[in-house]
Design an enzyme around this catalytic site. Structure first.
Site, PDB file in Angstrom:
ATOM      1  N   GLU A  47       0.831  -1.206   0.000  1.00  0.00           N
ATOM      2  CA  GLU A  47       0.000   0.000   0.000  1.00  0.00           C
ATOM      3  C   GLU A  47       0.872   1.266   0.000  1.00  0.00           C
ATOM      4  O   GLU A  47       1.832   1.366   0.787  1.00  0.00           O
ATOM      5  CB  GLU A  47      -0.882  -0.027   1.254  1.00  0.00           C
ATOM      6  CG  GLU A  47      -1.796   1.165   1.437  1.00  0.00           C
ATOM      7  CD  GLU A  47      -2.704   1.013   2.651  1.00  0.00           C
ATOM      8  OE1 GLU A  47      -3.672   1.777   2.762  1.00  0.00           O
ATOM      9  OE2 GLU A  47      -2.450   0.122   3.496  1.00  0.00           O
ATOM     10  N   LYS A 114      -9.069   2.805  -3.113  1.00  0.00           N
ATOM     11  CA  LYS A 114      -9.437   2.127  -1.861  1.00  0.00           C
ATOM     12  C   LYS A 114     -10.826   2.550  -1.395  1.00  0.00           C
ATOM     13  O   LYS A 114     -11.143   3.742  -1.371  1.00  0.00           O
ATOM     14  CB  LYS A 114      -8.391   2.451  -0.789  1.00  0.00           C
ATOM     15  CG  LYS A 114      -8.545   1.694   0.524  1.00  0.00           C
ATOM     16  CD  LYS A 114      -7.375   2.012   1.441  1.00  0.00           C
ATOM     17  CE  LYS A 114      -7.429   1.254   2.754  1.00  0.00           C
ATOM     18  NZ  LYS A 114      -6.250   1.564   3.596  1.00  0.00           N
ATOM     19  N   CYS A 150      -5.590  -3.220   1.698  1.00  0.00           N
ATOM     20  CA  CYS A 150      -5.560  -3.347   3.155  1.00  0.00           C
ATOM     21  C   CYS A 150      -6.935  -3.453   3.821  1.00  0.00           C
ATOM     22  O   CYS A 150      -7.541  -4.519   3.817  1.00  0.00           O
ATOM     23  CB  CYS A 150      -4.730  -2.216   3.749  1.00  0.00           C
ATOM     24  SG  CYS A 150      -3.816  -2.704   5.248  1.00  0.00           S
TER      25      CYS A 150
END
Length: 231
Positions: A47, A114, A150
């Protein structure tokens, strides 16, 4: 009778240095060359690997996004013969995203934003980023790969949406800090996603330290039965 070609995946479990864009680009280029030499089709980075994690209030500076954009262009121009999935901050239409882009041969093939922004303990991503709202599935060497970042895999929704969009494999970029037994907890959470989707996944995590955080790597691959095949 049809022949199934393997997809060879390399994980760039690297220590990205916060703010050292040129150095991080060099690291990723070197790892991409090494991965390609070993026959990999794709290199998966952690990330925000382009800029380091967590960038915190650098993410309030427009010039930081501009610098990251230049670094991403530089990286794209220097990777060939392999797909590279790189995490980076993205400024777009007055909004800011925690993103991952698939690069190959100078081109940006796809960008994922994300969707689940953590806002607890050491994370305050809602302060900086807007949430993406779409799955991203990209064909890599004939395999439809869904992207996730994540926290996206710590809750239901994102993995399922990727599966519905046709993903046969999930590539997950992470900056997950170490705490006691966290590696066991991660596997249990990932198994829940796999149980719901039957999609195997590859999980790349950052390694090294940044301020008060230590990242423990422990990158892994789980098959469609939730079995750890590589750690």
């Amino acid at each position: 009778h049809f022949h199934i070609l393997p997809l060879n995946i390399a994980i760039a479990q690297l220590n990205a240095v916060l703010g050292d864009l040129a150095g991080n680009v060099r690291q990723i280029i070197a790892l991409a060359a090494e991965a390609r030499a070993q026959g990999a089709d794709v290199l998966l980075t952690p990330e925000l690997a382009l800029c380091g994690y967590p960038p915190e209030d650098l993410l309030l500076r427009p010039d930081f996004y501009a610098a990251c954009e230049c670094a991403l262009n530089s990286l794209a121009s220097q990777v060939s013969g392999i797909d590279v999935v790189v995490g980076h901050p993205l400024a777009e239409g007055g909004r800011y995203f925690n993103a991952a882009t698939v690069l190959r041969d100078g081109a940006r093939r796809a960008t994922y934003r994300k969707q689940i922004l953590p806002n607890y303990e050491v994370f305050d991503e809602a302060r900086y980023f807007s949430a993406g709202n779409e799955p991203c599935v990209v064909d890599i060497a004939g395999v439809r790969c869904g992207l996730a970042i994540c926290a996206d895999v710590w809750e239901t929704g994102v993995a399922e949406a990727a599966r519905q969009a046709g993903a046969e494999l999930l590539l997950v970029l992470n900056a997950s800090p170490l705490h006691l037994h966290k590696h066991l907890e991660r596997v249990e959470v990932l198994r829940q996603r796999i149980a719901a989707t039957s999609v195997p996944l590859v999980y790349a995590n950052l390694v090294g330290g940044q301020d008060e955080l230590v990242f423990d790597g422990a990158s892994l691959a789980l098959d469609a039965n939730g079995e750890v095949r590589m750690r």
